[in-house]
Design a protein around this motif. Structure first.
Motif, short mmCIF file in Angstrom:
data_model
loop_
_atom_site.label_atom_id
_atom_site.label_comp_id
_atom_site.label_asym_id
_atom_site.label_seq_id
_atom_site.Cartn_x
_atom_site.Cartn_y
_atom_site.Cartn_z
N ALA A 29 -2.10 3.60 -4.07
CA ALA A 29 -2.45 4.50 -2.97
C ALA A 29 -3.96 4.55 -2.80
O ALA A 29 -4.71 4.43 -3.77
CB ALA A 29 -1.91 5.90 -3.21
N GLY A 30 -4.41 4.73 -1.55
CA GLY A 30 -5.82 4.92 -1.30
C GLY A 30 -6.64 3.65 -1.28
O GLY A 30 -7.87 3.69 -1.43
N GLY A 31 -6.00 2.51 -1.09
CA GLY A 31 -6.75 1.26 -1.04
C GLY A 31 -5.83 0.06 -1.01
O GLY A 31 -4.62 0.19 -0.78
N VAL A 32 -6.40 -1.11 -1.24
CA VAL A 32 -5.65 -2.37 -1.22
C VAL A 32 -5.95 -3.14 -2.50
O VAL A 32 -7.12 -3.31 -2.87
CB VAL A 32 -6.03 -3.24 0.00
CG1 VAL A 32 -5.33 -4.59 -0.06
CG2 VAL A 32 -5.69 -2.52 1.30
N SER A 51 -9.37 17.13 2.78
CA SER A 51 -10.35 16.66 1.78
C SER A 51 -9.99 17.06 0.37
O SER A 51 -10.29 16.35 -0.59
CB SER A 51 -11.75 17.18 2.12
OG SER A 51 -11.74 18.60 2.15
N SER A 52 -9.28 18.17 0.20
CA SER A 52 -8.93 18.63 -1.15
C SER A 52 -7.65 18.03 -1.69
O SER A 52 -7.27 18.26 -2.81
CB SER A 52 -8.77 20.15 -1.14
OG SER A 52 -7.72 20.55 -0.25
N GLU A 53 -6.97 17.19 -0.85
CA GLU A 53 -5.65 16.68 -1.23
C GLU A 53 -5.64 15.22 -1.60
O GLU A 53 -4.62 14.69 -1.99
CB GLU A 53 -4.65 16.90 -0.08
CG GLU A 53 -4.37 18.35 0.24
CD GLU A 53 -3.58 19.01 -0.87
OE1 GLU A 53 -2.83 18.31 -1.57
OE2 GLU A 53 -3.74 20.23 -1.06
N THR A 54 -6.76 14.51 -1.48
CA THR A 54 -6.76 13.06 -1.63
C THR A 54 -6.31 12.65 -3.02
O THR A 54 -6.80 13.12 -4.03
CB THR A 54 -8.16 12.50 -1.36
OG1 THR A 54 -8.55 12.91 -0.07
CG2 THR A 54 -8.16 10.97 -1.45
N VAL A 65 0.86 -1.18 0.00
CA VAL A 65 0.00 0.00 0.00
C VAL A 65 0.90 1.24 0.00
O VAL A 65 1.79 1.36 0.84
CB VAL A 65 -0.91 0.02 1.24
CG1 VAL A 65 -1.69 1.32 1.31
CG2 VAL A 65 -1.86 -1.18 1.24
N THR A 66 0.67 2.12 -0.95
CA THR A 66 1.45 3.35 -1.03
C THR A 66 0.82 4.43 -0.16
O THR A 66 -0.39 4.62 -0.19
CB THR A 66 1.50 3.85 -2.49
OG1 THR A 66 2.26 2.92 -3.26
CG2 THR A 66 2.15 5.22 -2.58
N VAL A 67 1.67 5.11 0.59
CA VAL A 67 1.21 6.24 1.40
C VAL A 67 2.07 7.45 1.08
O VAL A 67 3.30 7.41 1.23
CB VAL A 67 1.30 5.93 2.92
CG1 VAL A 67 0.88 7.15 3.73
CG2 VAL A 67 0.44 4.73 3.27
N LEU A 68 1.43 8.50 0.60
CA LEU A 68 2.08 9.79 0.41
C LEU A 68 1.56 10.69 1.53
O LEU A 68 0.42 11.14 1.48
CB LEU A 68 1.73 10.38 -0.96
CG LEU A 68 1.96 9.48 -2.18
CD1 LEU A 68 1.58 10.22 -3.46
CD2 LEU A 68 3.40 9.00 -2.25
N ARG A 104 -1.37 13.29 1.57
CA ARG A 104 -2.05 13.27 0.27
C ARG A 104 -2.90 12.04 0.05
O ARG A 104 -3.85 12.09 -0.73
CB ARG A 104 -1.00 13.36 -0.86
CG ARG A 104 -0.23 14.67 -0.91
CD ARG A 104 0.78 14.64 -2.04
NE ARG A 104 0.15 14.31 -3.31
CZ ARG A 104 0.81 13.82 -4.36
NH1 ARG A 104 2.12 13.59 -4.29
NH2 ARG A 104 0.17 13.57 -5.48
N THR A 105 -2.54 10.92 0.67
CA THR A 105 -3.29 9.69 0.46
C THR A 105 -3.64 9.06 1.80
O THR A 105 -3.07 9.38 2.84
CB THR A 105 -2.49 8.67 -0.37
OG1 THR A 105 -1.36 8.23 0.40
CG2 THR A 105 -1.98 9.28 -1.67
N THR A 106 -4.57 8.12 1.76
CA THR A 106 -4.99 7.40 2.96
C THR A 106 -3.79 6.81 3.68
O THR A 106 -2.92 6.17 3.07
CB THR A 106 -5.95 6.26 2.58
OG1 THR A 106 -7.02 6.79 1.80
CG2 THR A 106 -6.53 5.60 3.83
N CYS A 107 -3.72 7.04 4.99
CA CYS A 107 -2.57 6.56 5.75
C CYS A 107 -2.70 5.07 6.07
O CYS A 107 -3.77 4.47 5.93
CB CYS A 107 -2.41 7.38 7.04
SG CYS A 107 -3.63 7.01 8.32
#
Length: 335
Positions: A299-302, A328-331, A235-238, A241-244
């Motif tokens: 990013a943002g899921g699996v 909310s504006s950065e996802t 899982v990528t995390v930025l 910017r993305t889901t932790c």
């Protein structure tokens, strides 16, 4: 002319500087326990112009010519338009040359990640692993061969990287990552951290990597694993910017009835080189995309890949409102 007062071993070092040995091999030949001293001497020799670069710019361009062609195609397809801004593929390649990636765990998936990043020309790799090479590793861990059995994995891996591209700087740490504080000390200058370790377990190491990386704002790929013909390339995390990783863990707590143990528990499962290679190279490709500034795919899921049919399932996971890890504006996420 500069003059220097040096240790006796430096005189023995000079004849060995013929371009055929890596720093790791030089330290072994000279029986040096302090690699830092060796690196200091090499830095001085380079600054005084006593060392010549092995590869010319033409050699570098030829080495990565097919990769540069791919980058041109990605620019045309708007995959790299946000970072290209009129630059050519060679300039984009320089992002990789100047990048530093920390890889935690150089075993099954990790060995494939390291090999691919080295072949792509990532300029500095920091390899972390506590283990030695065992015979049972050789069916899937691509950096090692039978001559490496009993050797420290990170040392053998560093030599393999030098064989792929001698211009890559490799830092090695024979240690198990137990705490975020411990890992944080090794992240200086890192552009990306990739978690491929499975001891004491995949999620425990992933938690440590996520905590340490998020604290310093470094992008990271956590939790990749494979087994039972199922692959999860991580899982990528930025950060910001993305889901932790914490939100991912909370959302997948009851998946497969395993309470978010992902795929591997505390004991190793069955594996083979193609399975490790699929997961490891998907992770490596995601790592390159992050370094290049392309949109992340994990990013943002699996994402789970059925390694029997190659069917892929993507589960989007938005950030929890109570977490606040992403404005909310950065996802940014995969589709």
């Amino acid at each position: 002319m500069s003059t220097f007062s040096v240790e006796p071993w430096v005189a023995d070092l000079v004849p060995l500087l013929d371009g055929t040995r890596t720093p790791v091999q030089l330290a072994q030949t000279l029986s040096l326990l302090d690699r830092g001293a060796l690196e200091d001497v090499l830095e001085v020799l380079e600054s005084e112009r006593f060392l010549a670069s092995e590869a010319s710019s033409t050699d570098r361009a030829t080495r990565h010519s097919r990769q540069l062609q791919l980058f041109d195609e990605m620019i045309s397809a708007d995959e790299l338009s946000a970072v290209a801004r009129g630059h050519d593929a060679s300039t984009i390649q320089s992002r990789l040359t100047g990048a530093c990636v920390v890889v935690v765990g150089v075993g099954g998936a990790g060995s494939w990640v390291v090999q691919s990043l080295a072949a792509a020309g990532v300029g500095r790799l920091v390899l972390i692993d506590p283990d030695v090479v065992e015979l049972s590793n050789l069916n899937r861990q691509v950096l090692f061969d039978s001559g490496d059995i009993g050797r420290v994995k990170v040392d053998a891996a560093a030599e393999r990287v030098a064989e792929i591209d001698a211009d890559i700087t490799v830092d090695v740490w024979r240690t198990r990552v137990d705490t975020a504080e411990q890992l944080a000390t090794l992240l200086s200058g890192a552009d990306l951290v990739v978690s491929c370790a499975d001891q004491p377990s995949v999620p425990v190491v992933a938690d440590v990597v996520a905590t340490a990386s998020t604290a310093v704002g470094v992008p990271h790929i956590v939790g990749g694993a494979y087994g039972a013909l199922l692959g999860v390339p991580g899982v990528t995390v930025l950060p910001g910017r993305t889901t932790c990783w914490s939100c991912i863990r909370a959302a997948t707590a009851d998946d497969h009835g395993r309470a978010a143990r992902t795929l591997k528990g505390s004991s190793p499962g069955g594996s083979a080189a193609p399975l490790a290679g699929v997961v490891g190279n998907m992770t490596a490709w995601e790592a390159l995309r992050i370094l290049l500034g392309a949109p992340p795919a994990l990013a943002g899921g699996v994402r789970e890949v059925d390694l029997a049919s190659f069917d892929s399932v993507w589960r989007p996971i938005p950030p929890r409102l109570e977490c606040g890890c992403v404005p909310s504006s950065e996802t940014t996420g995969s589709t």
